[in-house]
Design a protein around this motif. Structure first.
Motif, PDB file in Angstrom:
ATOM      1  N   TYR A   1       0.847  -1.197   0.000  1.00 49.70           N
ATOM      2  CA  TYR A   1       0.000   0.000   0.000  1.00 49.70           C
ATOM      3  C   TYR A   1       0.877   1.239   0.000  1.00 49.70           C
ATOM      4  CZ  TYR A   1      -3.901  -3.061   1.135  1.00 49.70           C
ATOM      5  OH  TYR A   1      -4.843  -4.021   1.088  1.00 49.70           O
ATOM      6  N   PHE A   2       0.439   2.276  -0.707  1.00 48.12           N
ATOM      7  CA  PHE A   2       1.188   3.524  -0.765  1.00 48.12           C
ATOM      8  C   PHE A   2       0.473   4.606   0.030  1.00 48.12           C
ATOM      9  CE2 PHE A   2       2.209   1.173  -4.600  1.00 48.12           C
ATOM     10  CZ  PHE A   2       3.597   1.152  -4.528  1.00 48.12           C
ATOM     11  N   ASP A   3       1.236   5.233   0.888  1.00 45.50           N
ATOM     12  CA  ASP A   3       0.673   6.258   1.757  1.00 45.50           C
ATOM     13  C   ASP A   3       0.960   7.631   1.168  1.00 45.50           C
ATOM     14  OD1 ASP A   3      -0.163   7.898   3.728  1.00 45.50           O
ATOM     15  OD2 ASP A   3       1.373   7.333   5.175  1.00 45.50           O
TER      16      ASP A   3
ATOM     17  N   SER B   1       1.279  10.809   3.638  1.00 43.45           N
ATOM     18  CA  SER B   1       2.578  11.120   4.243  1.00 43.45           C
ATOM     19  C   SER B   1       3.550  11.641   3.204  1.00 43.45           C
ATOM     20  CB  SER B   1       3.164   9.873   4.902  1.00 43.45           C
ATOM     21  OG  SER B   1       2.452   9.561   6.052  1.00 43.45           O
ATOM     22  N   LEU B   2       3.525  11.028   2.007  1.00 44.21           N
ATOM     23  CA  LEU B   2       4.441  11.451   0.954  1.00 44.21           C
ATOM     24  C   LEU B   2       4.245  12.926   0.637  1.00 44.21           C
ATOM     25  CD1 LEU B   2       4.519   8.473  -1.577  1.00 44.21           C
ATOM     26  CD2 LEU B   2       6.355   9.322  -0.111  1.00 44.21           C
TER      27      LEU B   2
ATOM     28  N   SER C   1      -0.684  14.419   5.819  1.00 44.50           N
ATOM     29  CA  SER C   1      -1.395  13.464   6.668  1.00 44.50           C
ATOM     30  C   SER C   1      -1.771  14.068   8.021  1.00 44.50           C
ATOM     31  CB  SER C   1      -0.557  12.201   6.872  1.00 44.50           C
ATOM     32  OG  SER C   1       0.665  12.555   7.454  1.00 44.50           O
TER      33      SER C   1
ATOM     34  N   LEU D   1      -5.851  10.283   4.218  1.00 48.56           N
ATOM     35  CA  LEU D   1      -6.087   9.755   2.870  1.00 48.56           C
ATOM     36  C   LEU D   1      -5.998   8.237   2.923  1.00 48.56           C
ATOM     37  CD1 LEU D   1      -4.055  12.068   0.479  1.00 48.56           C
ATOM     38  CD2 LEU D   1      -6.500  12.065   0.924  1.00 48.56           C
ATOM     39  N   PRO D   2      -6.761   7.553   2.066  1.00 43.70           N
ATOM     40  CA  PRO D   2      -6.617   6.097   2.033  1.00 43.70           C
ATOM     41  C   PRO D   2      -5.229   5.714   1.524  1.00 43.70           C
ATOM     42  CG  PRO D   2      -8.061   6.870   0.275  1.00 43.70           C
ATOM     43  CD  PRO D   2      -7.772   8.044   1.142  1.00 43.70           C
ATOM     44  N   TRP D   3      -4.714   4.625   2.052  1.00 43.82           N
ATOM     45  CA  TRP D   3      -3.487   4.077   1.501  1.00 43.82           C
ATOM     46  C   TRP D   3      -3.881   3.325   0.236  1.00 43.82           C
ATOM     47  CZ3 TRP D   3       0.917   2.361   5.143  1.00 43.82           C
ATOM     48  CH2 TRP D   3       1.089   3.308   6.152  1.00 43.82           C
TER      49      TRP D   3
END
Lengths: 342, 343
Positions: free
Chosen positions: A158-160, A163-164, A168, A173-175
């Motif tokens: 999963y990509f967050d 945070s990127l 956040s 946001l959904p991962w």
């Protein structure tokens, strides 16, 4: 109504349904629910993209669920019995699934079998093959051994982006699961293939009017074979994503998935009379089904009612497709009459 | 406030926030409860505070079946009584991906406890791990999972099958050829019951010989075909053990047709209503009976104690386990099973 406006109608219906559940269903409009929707239905969307090809060719592929199981079991065996590295297993499974799809096409083209019958036969045959090669039965103890190869389990990542992007702290946001991005890549690739290549144009022509296509010098056999191979390829890809999610494969994997794939494709505006439709619609169709299933579960509505509702939506979509088809024919007749008068 | 780390893996994210939420909920509940005795239940402590918002529990079954619906009935009985629990039954439709998706939905809903009859021990393990990270206790029924969880409540497959072997051998007089009507491979229950039966024979009746062990797919119809073939190949066959009642009843059907009723010793496993009636009619020799309503009640009791005691899923040092009591039902003992216990 043109194909384009039908697509917009579908999108509008999807958005309306989505908003309805956001308002009505508790915990539907949450980041983790969006994750569930993306990770739980991306593979259905991929299957629906694949299923569009046979349907565009006036056919159908009932064997996709069995191909999912076959590709899944190939991954299982190569990993747990033969201990091959994951980077080698994945392409082997994809090739096997593509070949299984191509065999469907061969039966349709060379033996001139009805696609329904041909893929019904391979549905049974592939499922039987899965049981006979099942490492779960051949080697005791493997049925409780998870697949740990990072090449395979890494697909369940999963990509967050929250945070990127450094946001956040303000919003959750959904991962986003990797499977969702893979689905988007498949969508883009096959959308390009259908819309901007000679193969795509040939496919629409063969599906719309095979006789005209043949007279126009199109190799209809090759196009048909390729169409079914695409369906097999997509089933293989879906299988790999599922195995990554489950860390195993079972003999019954994919049972009934042909129903979801066909439903998503037809709801997505791919005409059962062939030659009309895109791959964008089926993806929306798949997520529409997912939205309805998850939304109704969150509303506490019985799953048996959900199944009835899914059937009803499918009937509505097929009925709508039929009306569009009749209207097109009537217009064609009217046009012809006008031309003869002039 | 940030609860997310920079890794791209689904792992431990949100644990911290969830932990905070659970922790503060626990503190709040404890705080509210400490100040008084609940006038309705008379209990002192957190449970009284929980009435403010009902907690959620759900059971994800394999597919509609007599056993799972009896479990659900037993669970509902107990959970309804608590007045603080919303319980519902969800159907896995015999598909692992449906069970996984339902697990995700329940985790998102913030269920307190999930009861699960996993279709596959491995395939549901990642979902169980995810539930655990969110603080949700998972209790499995009959089929265990490879990921450790709060508790596993099972029919006593292994020891029950050992006792079946003992009773079976007694009826045979300690010798003879027997056949096993088995489940397809790949399911833990199959191995537990088969091994229990074989180990039981070794221990109590070493002279008995197992001449055939064939799969009849849990099915009465399939068992009829298999046993017909087996009888033709082994005319001396003296006994049959079906690892579930349906297959044993398939053998009973064939015995009846061939006039072997009373001569062929046939045992089943589970103890469903049809099997008990067949024993009373003098056709089926015996079965292992488990009160599955009770099994549901036990699972629900464990869940209620965990939830009202605010025991988080991460508190377990290892997985809890509960084996169900059982009766080896034969003509002599079947009368002790009350009508209300039959399913």
């Amino acid at each position: 109504m043109t194909a384009r406006s039908a697509a917009f109608a579908l999108l509008a219906f999807f958005v309306a349904t989505f908003i309805f559940f956001c308002v009505a269903a508790p915990r539907f409009a949450t980041a983790s629910n969006m994750e569930n929707l993306m990770s739980g239905f991306s593979f259905v969307a991929i299957l629906a993209i694949g299923q569009s090809f046979p349907i565009l060719l006036r056919g159908i592929d009932l064997s996709v669920g069995a191909i999912v199981a076959l590709a899944g079991m190939i991954v299982f065996d190569l990993e747990l019995i033969f201990h091959l590295p994951g980077w080698l297993i994945l392409p082997i499974a994809l090739v096997a699934a593509t070949l299984a799809g191509a065999l469907n096409g061969w039966l349709v083209v060379k033996l001139k079998l009805q696609p329904f019958i041909a893929t019904l036969a391979t549905l049974a045959a592939y499922r039987g093959l899965v049981y006979s090669i099942s490492g779960r039965q051949l080697v005791p103890g493997l049925s409780t051994t998870p697949i740990r190869d990072p090449w395979i389990t890494g697909l369940e990542t999963y990509f967050d982006f929250g945070s990127l992007l450094g946001i956040s702290d303000w919003v959750t946001l959904p991962w986003v699961p990797l499977s969702f991005f893979i689905m988007l890549v498949v969508l883009a690739a096959f959308h390009f293939l259908l819309g901007s290549t000679r193969f795509g144009r040939s496919l629409y022509t063969v599906g719309g009017n095979p006789e005209a296509a043949r007279l126009a010098g199109i190799d209809t056999a090759r196009v048909t074979l390729a169409g079914y191979a695409v369906s097999g390829f997509c089933a293989g890809l879906a299988a790999i994503l599922l195995v990554a999610r489950l860390t195993t494969a079972t003999e019954a994997l994919g049972t009934g998935m042909e129903m979801s794939a066909i439903a998503a494709a037809v709801i997505g505006g791919v005409s059962l009379s062939g030659g009309i439709g895109s791959v964008v619609g089926p993806v929306i169709g798949a997520f529409l089904l997912g939205t309805i299933l998850i939304g109704l579960t969150l509303l506490g509505i019985s799953q048996y009612v959900q199944q009835i509702l899914t059937g009803a939506i499918l009937v509505a979509a097929v009925g709508y497709d039929r009306i569009l088809d009749l209207r097109r024919r009537r217009r064609l007749v009217a046009n012809l009459a006008e031309e003869t008068h002039a | 406030m940030s609860n997310k780390d920079d890794t791209l893996n689904g792992g431990d994210r949100r644990d911290f926030l969830k932990g905070l939420a659970l922790g503060s909920a626990a503190l709040g509940a404890a705080g509210a409860g400490l100040f008084g005795v609940d006038p309705k239940t008379g209990s002192i402590g957190p449970s009284s505070a929980m009435a403010a918002g009902n907690i959620k529990m759900a059971f994800i079954q394999w597919q509609p079946h007599t056993v799972s619906s009896a479990w659900s009935k037993g669970m509902e009985e107990v959970l309804k009584t608590q007045q603080t629990v919303d319980y519902r039954l969800l159907d896995g439709q015999n598909k692992v991906e449906v069970q996984v998706s339902l697990m995700d939905t329940l985790i998102n809903e913030g269920a307190a406890v999930i009861f699960l009859q996993p279709i596959d021990s491995v395939a549901l393990a990642p979902s169980i791990a995810k539930a655990k990270r969110s603080g949700i206790s998972v209790i499995t029924l009959n089929i265990d999972a490879t990921e450790a969880h709060a508790a596993h409540v099972e029919m006593n497959h292994y020891y029950g099958a050992m006792d079946i072997a003992k009773a079976f051998g007694d009826k045979l007089g300690g010798k003879g050829d027997v056949a096993i009507l088995n489940a397809p491979p790949g399911i833990i229950i199959r191995d537990q019951r088969t091994n229990g039966f074989l180990d039981g024979l070794k221990k109590y009746h070493p002279a008995i010989k197992v001449v055939a062990d064939q799969s009849a797919d849990w099915s009465r119809k399939k068992a009829q075909d298999v046993i017909t073939t087996l009888l033709a190949a082994n005319p001396n066959l003296a006994g049959v053990y079906g690892v579930n009642d349906s297959m044993a009843l398939g053998a009973v059907d064939v015995a009846k047709a061939k006039g072997l009723t009373g001569k062929l010793v046939i045992f089943g496993n589970d103890g469903e209503k049809d099997a008990l009636e067949s024993i009373e009619a003098g056709e089926l020799t015996g079965t292992q009976y488990t009160d599955v309503y009770q099994q549901g009640r036990f699972a629900a009791a464990a869940a209620t104690v965990l939830a009202s005691g605010l025991v988080p899923a991460t508190a377990f040092k290892q997985q809890g386990k509960l084996l169900m009591p059982y009766v080896i039902a034969t003509k002599e003992t079947v009368g002790t099973i009350q009508p209300s216990q039959r399913w």
